[in-house]
Design a protein around this motif. Structure first.
Motif, PDB file in Angstrom:
ATOM      1  N   SER A   1       1.026  -1.015  -0.026  1.00 38.64           N
ATOM      2  CA  SER A   1       0.159   0.332  -0.121  1.00 38.64           C
ATOM      3  C   SER A   1       1.002   1.217   0.292  1.00 38.64           C
ATOM      4  O   SER A   1       1.636   1.239   0.897  1.00 38.64           O
ATOM      5  CB  SER A   1      -0.734   0.120   1.408  1.00 38.64           C
TER       6      SER A   1
ATOM      7  N   GLY B   1       9.107   2.310   8.102  1.00 31.83           N
ATOM      8  CA  GLY B   1       7.660   3.018   7.606  1.00 31.83           C
ATOM      9  C   GLY B   1       6.598   4.023   8.375  1.00 31.83           C
ATOM     10  O   GLY B   1       7.634   3.416   9.858  1.00 31.83           O
ATOM     11  N   PRO B   2       6.173   4.424   8.407  1.00 28.95           N
ATOM     12  CA  PRO B   2       5.507   4.364   6.979  1.00 28.95           C
ATOM     13  C   PRO B   2       5.968   5.691   6.122  1.00 28.95           C
ATOM     14  O   PRO B   2       5.859   5.653   4.939  1.00 28.95           O
ATOM     15  CB  PRO B   2       3.947   5.190   7.482  1.00 28.95           C
TER      16      PRO B   2
ATOM     17  N   ARG C   1       3.798   8.080   1.776  1.00 32.65           N
ATOM     18  CA  ARG C   1       3.662   6.740   2.748  1.00 32.65           C
ATOM     19  C   ARG C   1       3.553   5.300   2.109  1.00 32.65           C
ATOM     20  O   ARG C   1       2.383   4.800   2.048  1.00 32.65           O
ATOM     21  CB  ARG C   1       3.420   7.425   4.064  1.00 32.65           C
ATOM     22  N   HIS C   2       3.918   4.224   3.394  1.00 34.31           N
ATOM     23  CA  HIS C   2       3.656   2.920   2.839  1.00 34.31           C
ATOM     24  C   HIS C   2       3.287   2.198   3.961  1.00 34.31           C
ATOM     25  O   HIS C   2       3.437   2.667   5.230  1.00 34.31           O
ATOM     26  CB  HIS C   2       5.699   1.976   3.193  1.00 34.31           C
ATOM     27  N   GLY C   3       2.072   1.342   3.561  1.00 32.24           N
ATOM     28  CA  GLY C   3       1.471   1.075   4.624  1.00 32.24           C
ATOM     29  C   GLY C   3       2.308  -0.200   4.861  1.00 32.24           C
ATOM     30  O   GLY C   3       2.773  -0.938   4.423  1.00 32.24           O
ATOM     31  N   LEU C   4       1.337  -0.897   5.835  1.00 31.84           N
ATOM     32  CA  LEU C   4       2.255  -2.334   6.437  1.00 31.84           C
ATOM     33  C   LEU C   4       1.370  -3.449   5.005  1.00 31.84           C
ATOM     34  O   LEU C   4       0.273  -3.267   5.381  1.00 31.84           O
ATOM     35  CB  LEU C   4       1.181  -2.575   8.066  1.00 31.84           C
TER      36      LEU C   4
ATOM     37  N   ASP D   1       7.695  -4.999  11.615  1.00 34.20           N
ATOM     38  CA  ASP D   1       6.278  -4.464  10.783  1.00 34.20           C
ATOM     39  C   ASP D   1       6.792  -4.229   9.081  1.00 34.20           C
ATOM     40  O   ASP D   1       7.807  -3.560   9.041  1.00 34.20           O
ATOM     41  CB  ASP D   1       6.388  -3.009  11.371  1.00 34.20           C
TER      42      ASP D   1
ATOM     43  N   PHE E   1       6.007  -2.478   6.380  1.00 31.96           N
ATOM     44  CA  PHE E   1       5.690  -2.104   5.641  1.00 31.96           C
ATOM     45  C   PHE E   1       6.117  -1.749   3.884  1.00 31.96           C
ATOM     46  O   PHE E   1       7.513  -2.767   3.239  1.00 31.96           O
ATOM     47  CB  PHE E   1       6.559   0.021   5.897  1.00 31.96           C
TER      48      PHE E   1
ATOM     49  N   THR F   1      -3.733   7.028   9.456  1.00 32.70           N
ATOM     50  CA  THR F   1      -2.876   7.441  10.172  1.00 32.70           C
ATOM     51  C   THR F   1      -1.995   6.229  10.808  1.00 32.70           C
ATOM     52  O   THR F   1      -2.441   5.319  10.606  1.00 32.70           O
ATOM     53  CB  THR F   1      -3.444   8.723  11.334  1.00 32.70           C
TER      54      THR F   1
ATOM     55  N   LYS G   1       0.042   2.937  11.728  1.00 33.77           N
ATOM     56  CA  LYS G   1       1.120   1.727  11.009  1.00 33.77           C
ATOM     57  C   LYS G   1      -0.317   1.190  10.140  1.00 33.77           C
ATOM     58  O   LYS G   1      -1.347   0.437  10.269  1.00 33.77           O
ATOM     59  CB  LYS G   1       0.897   1.108  11.901  1.00 33.77           C
TER      60      LYS G   1
ATOM     61  N   THR H   1      -2.811   0.059   7.073  1.00 36.61           N
ATOM     62  CA  THR H   1      -2.758  -1.583   6.612  1.00 36.61           C
ATOM     63  C   THR H   1      -3.768  -1.335   5.279  1.00 36.61           C
ATOM     64  O   THR H   1      -4.615   0.188   4.959  1.00 36.61           O
ATOM     65  CB  THR H   1      -3.775  -2.208   7.336  1.00 36.61           C
TER      66      THR H   1
END
Length: 213
Positions: free
Chosen positions: A87, A114-115, A126-129, A145, A147, A179, A181, A183
């Protein structure tokens, strides 16, 4: 809006260099170079303020009883669920390409940072998990985690070839309202009501030697 990849053709197999693992004759699988594939797009609609990329596998077994078990096969008729591999949100509307290996070029034990993206190559994106976070949660050597992008690693004994759907969304807002962490599921929920256009490209992958063409 159009989306394509120079790393694989729509509907065709994803090369092993873009996967988390590749087949191995002795141990079934071996870790791969785990590069993110090249992606590019055009015809973004007027009024687009940012872009979001989501990559998911809709073919993950809903039960893990037979997954990667010697002498067993994950049956083709088993119900399947989504597994998020990437993501990436708040991509500036001026960006039109992601290069191969730009965000991932190896398997990172316990996950990439990340994010925020190190070096901020996309000016605040930004990167999601991804879902390797939950997959490795009970693994003392791999938990962490995860990311950003981590590529395909379907069960080596699955009866079906998995699909990997790369979807780009053009949004009417500069920042997606997620916002911390966040997903892939959080991203999908936050997208509602803000999508001006979307485009997808799909690659396939398997670690089952009986299915490798």
């Amino acid at each position: 809006m159009k989306l394509w990849s120079d790393s694989f053709q729509d509907g065709a197999a994803i090369p092993g260099e873009f996967a988390f693992a590749v087949p191995d004759a002795k141990s079934h699988i071996a870790l791969s170079s785990n590069k993110n594939p090249h992606l590019a797009w055009s015809d973004v609609p007027a009024g687009t303020k940012s872009l979001v990329l989501v990559v998911h596998d809709p073919d993950v077994p809903s039960r893990g009883d037979d997954v990667n078990q010697e002498g067993k096969t994950v049956p083709a008729d088993l119900p399947r669920v989504d597994f998020f591999h990437w993501s990436l949100v708040d991509i500036p509307a001026s960006v039109s390409e992601l290069t191969a290996g730009q965000f991932s070029s190896a398997v990172t034990t316990r996950g990439k940072a990340g994010p925020a993206i190190p070096g901020d190559p996309l000016s605040g994106a930004r990167h999601g998990l991804n879902d390797y976070t939950s997959w490795f949660a009970g693994d003392g050597d791999m938990s962490g985690d995860y990311f950003g992008y981590d590529g395909p690693c379907p069960p080596w004994n699955d009866a079906i070839v998995h699909r990997y759907v790369f979807t780009l969304y053009a949004l009417d807002q500069e920042q997606l309202t997620v916002t911390g962490k966040f997903t892939g599921t959080d991203v999908h929920n936050a997208l509602q009501g803000h999508v001006l256009a979307q485009a997808s490209v799909t690659g396939t992958y398997t670690l089952n030697p009986a299915l490798v063409s």
